[in-house]
Scaffold this motif. Structure first.
Motif, PDB file in Angstrom:
ATOM      1  N   TYR A 192       0.847  -1.190   0.000  1.00 30.17           N
ATOM      2  CA  TYR A 192       0.000   0.000   0.000  1.00 30.17           C
ATOM      3  C   TYR A 192       0.879   1.236   0.000  1.00 30.17           C
ATOM      4  O   TYR A 192       1.866   1.301   0.736  1.00 30.17           O
ATOM      5  CB  TYR A 192      -0.899  -0.007   1.243  1.00 30.17           C
ATOM      6  CG  TYR A 192      -1.862   1.146   1.315  1.00 30.17           C
ATOM      7  CD1 TYR A 192      -2.991   1.193   0.502  1.00 30.17           C
ATOM      8  CD2 TYR A 192      -1.641   2.206   2.191  1.00 30.17           C
ATOM      9  CE1 TYR A 192      -3.871   2.259   0.564  1.00 30.17           C
ATOM     10  CE2 TYR A 192      -2.520   3.278   2.259  1.00 30.17           C
ATOM     11  CZ  TYR A 192      -3.636   3.297   1.431  1.00 30.17           C
ATOM     12  OH  TYR A 192      -4.509   4.358   1.492  1.00 30.17           O
ATOM     13  N   TYR A 193       0.550   2.186  -0.840  1.00 24.76           N
ATOM     14  CA  TYR A 193       1.269   3.460  -0.864  1.00 24.76           C
ATOM     15  C   TYR A 193       0.292   4.597  -0.594  1.00 24.76           C
ATOM     16  O   TYR A 193      -0.710   4.732  -1.314  1.00 24.76           O
ATOM     17  CB  TYR A 193       1.947   3.682  -2.211  1.00 24.76           C
ATOM     18  CG  TYR A 193       3.293   2.986  -2.333  1.00 24.76           C
ATOM     19  CD1 TYR A 193       4.456   3.615  -1.889  1.00 24.76           C
ATOM     20  CD2 TYR A 193       3.394   1.713  -2.878  1.00 24.76           C
ATOM     21  CE1 TYR A 193       5.690   2.991  -1.999  1.00 24.76           C
ATOM     22  CE2 TYR A 193       4.623   1.081  -2.994  1.00 24.76           C
ATOM     23  CZ  TYR A 193       5.769   1.729  -2.554  1.00 24.76           C
ATOM     24  OH  TYR A 193       6.986   1.118  -2.657  1.00 24.76           O
ATOM     25  N   ALA A 194       0.589   5.394   0.432  1.00 24.26           N
ATOM     26  CA  ALA A 194      -0.254   6.544   0.763  1.00 24.26           C
ATOM     27  C   ALA A 194       0.490   7.823   0.399  1.00 24.26           C
ATOM     28  O   ALA A 194       1.663   7.976   0.728  1.00 24.26           O
ATOM     29  CB  ALA A 194      -0.586   6.537   2.251  1.00 24.26           C
ATOM     30  N   ASN A 195      -0.207   8.730  -0.284  1.00 22.96           N
ATOM     31  CA  ASN A 195       0.369  10.037  -0.627  1.00 22.96           C
ATOM     32  C   ASN A 195       0.030  11.034   0.469  1.00 22.96           C
ATOM     33  O   ASN A 195      -1.091  11.050   0.963  1.00 22.96           O
ATOM     34  CB  ASN A 195      -0.240  10.536  -1.937  1.00 22.96           C
ATOM     35  CG  ASN A 195       0.547  10.085  -3.129  1.00 22.96           C
ATOM     36  OD1 ASN A 195       1.232   9.075  -3.058  1.00 22.96           O
ATOM     37  ND2 ASN A 195       0.445  10.817  -4.207  1.00 22.96           N
ATOM     38  N   PHE A 196       0.978  11.925   0.802  1.00 20.23           N
ATOM     39  CA  PHE A 196       0.730  12.896   1.874  1.00 20.23           C
ATOM     40  C   PHE A 196       0.339  14.277   1.352  1.00 20.23           C
ATOM     41  O   PHE A 196      -0.314  15.025   2.049  1.00 20.23           O
ATOM     42  CB  PHE A 196       1.963  13.015   2.763  1.00 20.23           C
ATOM     43  CG  PHE A 196       2.217  11.758   3.535  1.00 20.23           C
ATOM     44  CD1 PHE A 196       1.227  11.240   4.359  1.00 20.23           C
ATOM     45  CD2 PHE A 196       3.422  11.081   3.430  1.00 20.23           C
ATOM     46  CE1 PHE A 196       1.438  10.075   5.071  1.00 20.23           C
ATOM     47  CE2 PHE A 196       3.634   9.906   4.140  1.00 20.23           C
ATOM     48  CZ  PHE A 196       2.646   9.407   4.956  1.00 20.23           C
ATOM     49  N   ASN A 197       0.771  14.630   0.173  1.00 23.16           N
ATOM     50  CA  ASN A 197       0.491  16.009  -0.269  1.00 23.16           C
ATOM     51  C   ASN A 197      -0.257  16.039  -1.602  1.00 23.16           C
ATOM     52  O   ASN A 197       0.037  16.838  -2.470  1.00 23.16           O
ATOM     53  CB  ASN A 197       1.786  16.821  -0.348  1.00 23.16           C
ATOM     54  CG  ASN A 197       2.803  16.185  -1.284  1.00 23.16           C
ATOM     55  OD1 ASN A 197       2.731  14.995  -1.563  1.00 23.16           O
ATOM     56  ND2 ASN A 197       3.732  16.970  -1.788  1.00 23.16           N
ATOM     57  N   ARG A 198      -1.230  15.154  -1.735  1.00 25.04           N
ATOM     58  CA  ARG A 198      -2.046  15.185  -2.940  1.00 25.04           C
ATOM     59  C   ARG A 198      -3.114  16.271  -2.769  1.00 25.04           C
ATOM     60  O   ARG A 198      -3.785  16.310  -1.731  1.00 25.04           O
ATOM     61  CB  ARG A 198      -2.704  13.809  -3.141  1.00 25.04           C
ATOM     62  CG  ARG A 198      -3.512  13.722  -4.429  1.00 25.04           C
ATOM     63  CD  ARG A 198      -4.218  12.386  -4.541  1.00 25.04           C
ATOM     64  NE  ARG A 198      -3.283  11.287  -4.698  1.00 25.04           N
ATOM     65  CZ  ARG A 198      -3.296  10.170  -3.982  1.00 25.04           C
ATOM     66  NH1 ARG A 198      -4.193  10.009  -3.045  1.00 25.04           N
ATOM     67  NH2 ARG A 198      -2.419   9.232  -4.194  1.00 25.04           N
ATOM     68  N   PRO A 199      -3.280  17.147  -3.744  1.00 23.09           N
ATOM     69  CA  PRO A 199      -4.295  18.197  -3.586  1.00 23.09           C
ATOM     70  C   PRO A 199      -5.698  17.596  -3.602  1.00 23.09           C
ATOM     71  O   PRO A 199      -5.928  16.540  -4.211  1.00 23.09           O
ATOM     72  CB  PRO A 199      -4.073  19.105  -4.796  1.00 23.09           C
ATOM     73  CG  PRO A 199      -3.304  18.285  -5.769  1.00 23.09           C
ATOM     74  CD  PRO A 199      -2.544  17.263  -5.001  1.00 23.09           C
ATOM     75  N   SER A 200      -6.628  18.286  -2.934  1.00 21.64           N
ATOM     76  CA  SER A 200      -7.995  17.737  -2.817  1.00 21.64           C
ATOM     77  C   SER A 200      -8.683  17.658  -4.183  1.00 21.64           C
ATOM     78  O   SER A 200      -9.590  16.854  -4.388  1.00 21.64           O
ATOM     79  CB  SER A 200      -8.822  18.603  -1.860  1.00 21.64           C
ATOM     80  OG  SER A 200      -8.721  19.958  -2.257  1.00 21.64           O
ATOM     81  N   SER A 201      -8.234  18.476  -5.133  1.00 22.77           N
ATOM     82  CA  SER A 201      -8.839  18.460  -6.468  1.00 22.77           C
ATOM     83  C   SER A 201      -8.390  17.254  -7.308  1.00 22.77           C
ATOM     84  O   SER A 201      -8.937  17.004  -8.372  1.00 22.77           O
ATOM     85  CB  SER A 201      -8.454  19.749  -7.210  1.00 22.77           C
ATOM     86  OG  SER A 201      -7.043  19.804  -7.330  1.00 22.77           O
ATOM     87  N   SER A 202      -7.421  16.506  -6.816  1.00 22.50           N
ATOM     88  CA  SER A 202      -6.827  15.424  -7.608  1.00 22.50           C
ATOM     89  C   SER A 202      -7.782  14.250  -7.806  1.00 22.50           C
ATOM     90  O   SER A 202      -8.578  13.916  -6.923  1.00 22.50           O
ATOM     91  CB  SER A 202      -5.567  14.936  -6.909  1.00 22.50           C
ATOM     92  OG  SER A 202      -5.096  13.757  -7.520  1.00 22.50           O
TER      93      SER A 202
END
Lengths: 183, 301
Positions: free
Chosen positions: B223-233
């Protein structure tokens, strides 16, 4: 009386640190070779620990199974993971006694038979292993060739394996002993 | 009584060496040897991402990886995904037991990737974990103006814009002969971000592991979690589940994942599908190992 007791204690303590009759090595070599129709499998362990008591003629050998080095590392991984199961059974052991009536403190080359127990893959088997022992002053060299039957030690060869594995493995050893020094 | 005790003490400490004593001496001597954990994972790849494992010296791995279409892509239109596939071909070589170099080519975005992996620490009776550093550079060679999986049309004005860099510290521990777990803090840098909202630098944390079911079969998860993905993504975190079958010289990995791409840029940062609505790709990796060790010459008949 007190002094006498002291003397006894000192004698006891000092006598326990002399090992005149003990010879050992930590760099013994054990290798094996298995020829199959598809490929040859070989491995060598150069860090085998062995110790020999020249007065009682007892011998003990201990080797880490993960220390066997294979030219093909995938085979090495399979050896440890699938066959020998080194995590469960990390060491191969032999303890025994040389049965011939010979004096190991005298220089010479002797044909010897060690009678004892061989433990491999967690299974102990009574074995008589033949070898050659050369005493040269403070250097004792022991060589031996013997076979290990996989079935004797419950080493399974799964049917899924593409390459065939020989059911009897030829094992060779060479140990050069020097007088044991306690570290 | 005292005398008896002393005599007893003397008998114990006097140099009578039974076979068990010889074994004890050997045991204490061998304690000085370092015991390394081996085969934390079966392969250098867990599912999409890397494991701490490196290729052994003078050994070459050939990877063939396939991801079919999404399960929810329809029966008539796409035969539940089996009508199409993305493929990655890869080679990796062990310069030393610690240092691996590799290269691959993915059909997704016609990407080439080059990487190096270095095993810095090895789990042993002294160190609790293995630490491997991983760095890669991926170059898209798709025609400028082509659309990504997300639908965004990418215009490239020079070759530098086509590049993505990945840095990973992979930390793993083999807990026992069955269970191994690893953490993968990841940094990604896109020379050209997809949109003005998308950051060029992406921070992610991966977690994964394997559970051996038998000597040759194991379950794996990643599992890979992103920390700084924008909410619009429109992108999602990547989850992959699989099982590995190991035979003589091959490792077969079968898996389900919501990521289509097989390189970090694509599965960590650009996963478009979700497990919840059936956006699952099935796929497999096959790894074949070859030994170029001089001693192995003539061993293969």
């Amino acid at each position: 009386m007190k002094n006498f007791i002291k003397l006894i204690i000192i004698t006891c303590l000092t006598s326990s640190t002399t090992f005149g009759q003990l010879f050992s090595t930590q760099s013994g070599e054990t290798s094996f070779f298995s020829e199959t129709p598809v490929e040859n499998i070989s491995g060598v362990n150069k860090t085998v620990g062995a110790i020999l008591n020249t007065s009682t003629k007892e011998i003990a050998v201990s080797m880490k199974m993960t220390a066997f080095d294979f030219p093909n590392k995938l085979m090495q991984e399979h050896f440890n993971e699938n066959y020998i199961e080194s995590d469960k059974f990390p060491t191969g052991l032999f303890k025994g006694k040389i049965v011939e009536d010979i004096d190991l403190t005298k220089n010479g080359t002797y044909d010897v038979t060690a009678k004892g127990q061989l433990t491999l893959h967690g299974i102990t088997q009574a074995r008589e292993i033949k070898g050659k022992l050369t005493v040269d002053n403070q250097k004792i060299t022991l060589t031996s060739n013997f076979d290990v039957k996989l079935v004797d030690h419950k080493i399974d060869v799964p049917k899924l394996v593409f390459s065939k594995i020989a059911e009897v493995i030829a094992v060779k050893s060479k140990y050069i002993f020097s007088p044991y020094v306690k570290k | 009584m005292k005398k008896l005790f002393i005599i007893l003490l003397c008998t114990i400490s006097s140099p009578i060496f039974s076979q068990d004593d010889l074994m004890k001496i050997l045991d204490t001597e061998s304690k000085n040897q370092v015991d390394y954990a081996t085969a934390t994972f079966k392969g250098t790849r867990l599912i999409n991402g890397q494991t701490i494992e490196t290729v052994n010296k003078n050994h070459l791995n050939f990877w063939i990886s396939h991801r079919f279409g999404a399960i929810n892509s329809g029966f008539i239109e796409n035969f539940f995904g089996l009508d199409e596939a993305r493929i990655r071909l890869g080679l990796e070589y062990g310069i030393t037991d610690q240092l691996t170099i590799g290269a691959g080519r993915s059909s997704q975005e016609k990407m080439y990737d080059f990487y190096a992996k270095y095993k810095l620490l090895r789990q042993s009776n002294l160190i609790p974990v293995t630490l491997t550093l991983y760095g890669s550079n991926a170059i898209s060679t798709v025609a400028t103006g082509s659309a990504l999986e997300s639908g965004t049309v990418m215009k490239y004005y020079d070759n530098l814009e086509r590049m993505t860099y990945t840095g990973q510290a992979i930390i793993a521990r083999k807990f026992n002969d069955k269970l191994s777990l690893q953490l993968m803090p990841t940094f990604l840098h896109f020379n050209k971000a997809e949109t003005t909202d998308t950051p060029n630098n992406i921070l992610a944390l991966g977690a994964g592991g394997r559970l051996k079911l038998s000597k040759r079969l194991s379950l794996s998860a990643e599992y890979y979690a992103n920390f700084n993905r924008p909410s619009s993504s429109n992108y999602h975190n990547s989850l992959a589940l699989g099982f590995d079958i190991e035979t003589g010289g091959h490792v077969f990995q079968f898996h389900l994942t919501n990521s289509r791409g097989m390189i970090e840029r694509q599965f960590i940062a650009q996963t478009t599908k979700q497990w919840s609505d059936g956006g699952i790709f099935y796929g497999f990796n096959i790894s074949r190992s070859f030994s170029f060790d001089k001693r192995a010459k003539g061993m293969n008949k």
